[in-house]
Design a protein around this motif. Structure first.
Motif, mmCIF file in Angstrom:
data_model
loop_
_atom_site.group_PDB
_atom_site.id
_atom_site.type_symbol
_atom_site.label_atom_id
_atom_site.label_comp_id
_atom_site.label_asym_id
_atom_site.label_seq_id
_atom_site.Cartn_x
_atom_site.Cartn_y
_atom_site.Cartn_z
ATOM 1 N N CYS A 108 -3.342 -1.102 -3.223
ATOM 2 C CA CYS A 108 -2.221 -1.967 -3.626
ATOM 3 C C CYS A 108 -3.145 -3.305 -4.269
ATOM 4 O O CYS A 108 -2.692 -3.702 -5.171
ATOM 5 C CB CYS A 108 -1.209 -2.643 -2.371
ATOM 6 S SG CYS A 108 -0.096 -0.951 -2.000
ATOM 7 N N THR A 109 -4.216 -3.755 -3.476
ATOM 8 C CA THR A 109 -4.744 -4.870 -3.740
ATOM 9 C C THR A 109 -5.432 -4.515 -5.261
ATOM 10 O O THR A 109 -5.414 -5.538 -6.007
ATOM 11 C CB THR A 109 -5.814 -5.585 -2.726
ATOM 12 O OG1 THR A 109 -4.993 -5.665 -1.562
ATOM 13 C CG2 THR A 109 -6.548 -6.739 -3.324
ATOM 14 N N GLU A 110 -6.256 -3.457 -5.248
ATOM 15 C CA GLU A 110 -7.010 -3.119 -6.683
ATOM 16 C C GLU A 110 -5.787 -2.812 -7.719
ATOM 17 O O GLU A 110 -6.278 -3.216 -8.710
ATOM 18 C CB GLU A 110 -7.752 -1.837 -6.319
ATOM 19 C CG GLU A 110 -8.739 -2.051 -5.302
ATOM 20 C CD GLU A 110 -9.490 -0.658 -4.926
ATOM 21 O OE1 GLU A 110 -9.089 0.479 -5.381
ATOM 22 O OE2 GLU A 110 -10.658 -0.827 -4.358
ATOM 23 N N MET A 118 -0.154 -7.265 1.220
ATOM 24 C CA MET A 118 -0.104 -8.181 2.263
ATOM 25 C C MET A 118 0.545 -7.723 3.399
ATOM 26 O O MET A 118 0.425 -7.867 4.723
ATOM 27 C CB MET A 118 0.657 -9.438 1.966
ATOM 28 C CG MET A 118 0.790 -10.790 2.918
ATOM 29 S SD MET A 118 -0.885 -11.669 3.067
ATOM 30 C CE MET A 118 -1.063 -12.402 1.579
ATOM 31 N N GLU A 119 1.923 -6.979 3.241
ATOM 32 C CA GLU A 119 2.717 -6.392 4.093
ATOM 33 C C GLU A 119 1.847 -5.376 5.009
ATOM 34 O O GLU A 119 1.966 -5.147 6.112
ATOM 35 C CB GLU A 119 3.668 -5.730 3.530
ATOM 36 C CG GLU A 119 4.702 -4.899 4.246
ATOM 37 C CD GLU A 119 5.892 -4.195 3.398
ATOM 38 O OE1 GLU A 119 6.143 -3.143 3.756
ATOM 39 O OE2 GLU A 119 6.434 -4.953 2.554
ATOM 40 N N LEU A 120 1.141 -4.315 4.203
ATOM 41 C CA LEU A 120 0.408 -3.402 4.704
ATOM 42 C C LEU A 120 -0.697 -3.842 5.596
ATOM 43 O O LEU A 120 -0.912 -3.455 6.744
ATOM 44 C CB LEU A 120 -0.369 -2.510 3.536
ATOM 45 C CG LEU A 120 0.928 -1.486 3.004
ATOM 46 C CD1 LEU A 120 0.353 -0.902 1.467
ATOM 47 C CD2 LEU A 120 1.514 -0.586 3.944
ATOM 48 N N PHE A 121 -1.688 -5.064 5.056
ATOM 49 C CA PHE A 121 -2.423 -5.420 5.815
ATOM 50 C C PHE A 121 -1.901 -6.090 7.148
ATOM 51 O O PHE A 121 -2.745 -5.972 8.239
ATOM 52 C CB PHE A 121 -3.332 -6.556 5.150
ATOM 53 C CG PHE A 121 -4.503 -5.940 4.092
ATOM 54 C CD1 PHE A 121 -5.420 -5.176 4.663
ATOM 55 C CD2 PHE A 121 -4.397 -6.482 2.850
ATOM 56 C CE1 PHE A 121 -6.308 -4.666 3.730
ATOM 57 C CE2 PHE A 121 -5.398 -6.077 1.957
ATOM 58 C CZ PHE A 121 -6.354 -5.032 2.410
ATOM 59 N N MET A 145 -9.150 -7.695 9.233
ATOM 60 C CA MET A 145 -7.774 -7.771 8.536
ATOM 61 C C MET A 145 -7.384 -9.135 8.160
ATOM 62 O O MET A 145 -6.737 -9.536 7.214
ATOM 63 C CB MET A 145 -6.459 -7.119 9.570
ATOM 64 C CG MET A 145 -6.459 -5.734 9.931
ATOM 65 S SD MET A 145 -6.477 -4.651 8.165
ATOM 66 C CE MET A 145 -8.145 -4.410 7.788
ATOM 67 N N TYR A 146 -7.813 -10.119 9.017
ATOM 68 C CA TYR A 146 -7.557 -11.384 8.717
ATOM 69 C C TYR A 146 -8.202 -11.830 7.529
ATOM 70 O O TYR A 146 -7.887 -12.439 6.552
ATOM 71 C CB TYR A 146 -8.155 -12.327 9.861
ATOM 72 C CG TYR A 146 -7.114 -12.484 11.038
ATOM 73 C CD1 TYR A 146 -5.849 -13.022 11.026
ATOM 74 C CD2 TYR A 146 -7.319 -12.099 12.504
ATOM 75 C CE1 TYR A 146 -4.751 -13.191 11.955
ATOM 76 C CE2 TYR A 146 -6.573 -12.142 13.420
ATOM 77 C CZ TYR A 146 -5.310 -12.775 13.152
ATOM 78 O OH TYR A 146 -4.364 -12.706 13.987
ATOM 79 N N HIS A 151 -8.080 -12.620 1.605
ATOM 80 C CA HIS A 151 -8.300 -12.417 0.285
ATOM 81 C C HIS A 151 -7.277 -12.415 -0.621
ATOM 82 O O HIS A 151 -6.964 -12.929 -1.701
ATOM 83 C CB HIS A 151 -9.135 -11.406 0.191
ATOM 84 C CG HIS A 151 -9.452 -10.744 -1.069
ATOM 85 N ND1 HIS A 151 -10.343 -11.287 -1.785
ATOM 86 C CD2 HIS A 151 -8.958 -9.535 -1.679
ATOM 87 C CE1 HIS A 151 -10.494 -10.722 -2.895
ATOM 88 N NE2 HIS A 151 -9.558 -9.753 -2.891
ATOM 89 N N VAL A 152 -6.203 -11.658 0.096
ATOM 90 C CA VAL A 152 -4.789 -11.689 -0.685
ATOM 91 C C VAL A 152 -4.238 -13.000 -1.086
ATOM 92 O O VAL A 152 -3.873 -13.415 -2.106
ATOM 93 C CB VAL A 152 -3.854 -10.772 0.103
ATOM 94 C CG1 VAL A 152 -2.508 -10.418 -0.812
ATOM 95 C CG2 VAL A 152 -4.737 -9.398 0.004
#
Length: 164
Positions: A108-110, A118-121, A145-146, A151-152
């Motif tokens: 999703c980030t890519e 953000m939701e998935l992380f 994950m943090y 990053h997001v």
């Protein structure tokens, strides 16, 4: 000039060999996935849970192969199928689910789907935190994950949140 041609030839051969290896891996994975899917759909197997977990593991590997081929839609499809199988066989708080959510968040980030990432992380981080209550080997995953969440936030230009 001859040295450049030799170097280019060697580089081209290396690329061709890597491409053949990825394609061979892809073919083996696909055949194994089809076999396991047919075993699960048969419904008469006493080891169904183990087969479904193995199928999910293979789907994650298959997703990684699609990643190498830059095919994000098929990569995500593999991770989503793996997630559903893991959830069914391992329960909602297993580390494999956290890892699969993390893989989905990276895709999703890519693809620029940052709110979904953000939701998935966040979900992956929660699962790793839960697992960390029983085994401190997940501390690194929680920390990772943090970093991913930061990053997001940074990509969303939420700089104050990125620093937390």
């Amino acid at each position: 000039l001859k040295h450049r041609k030799d170097s280019q030839f060697a580089a081209d051969q290396g690329r061709q060999i890597r491409e053949k290896m990825v394609n061979a891996t892809f073919s083996v994975q696909r055949c194994t996935i089809c076999t396991l899917e047919s075993l699960v759909q048969g419904g008469e197997n006493t080891h169904e849970k183990q087969i479904m977990t193995s199928l999910a593991d293979l789907l994650v590997m298959h997703g990684h192969t699609y990643h190498k081929l830059n095919n994000t839609s098929e990569e995500m499809r593999c991770y989503e199928k793996a997630y559903a199988l893991y959830e069914k066989t391992l329960g909602p708080h297993h580390a494999n689910i956290g890892g699969t959510l993390q893989n989905m968040a990276i895709v999703c980030t890519e693809c620029g789907e940052l709110p979904r990432a953000m939701e998935l992380f966040s979900s992956a981080q929660s699962i790793y935190s839960y697992c960390g209550q029983y085994d401190n080997k997940y501390d690194e995953s929680v920390a990772r994950m943090y970093v991913c969440l930061g990053h997001v936030h940074f990509r969303l230009k939420e700089f104050d949140n990125a620093l937390r």
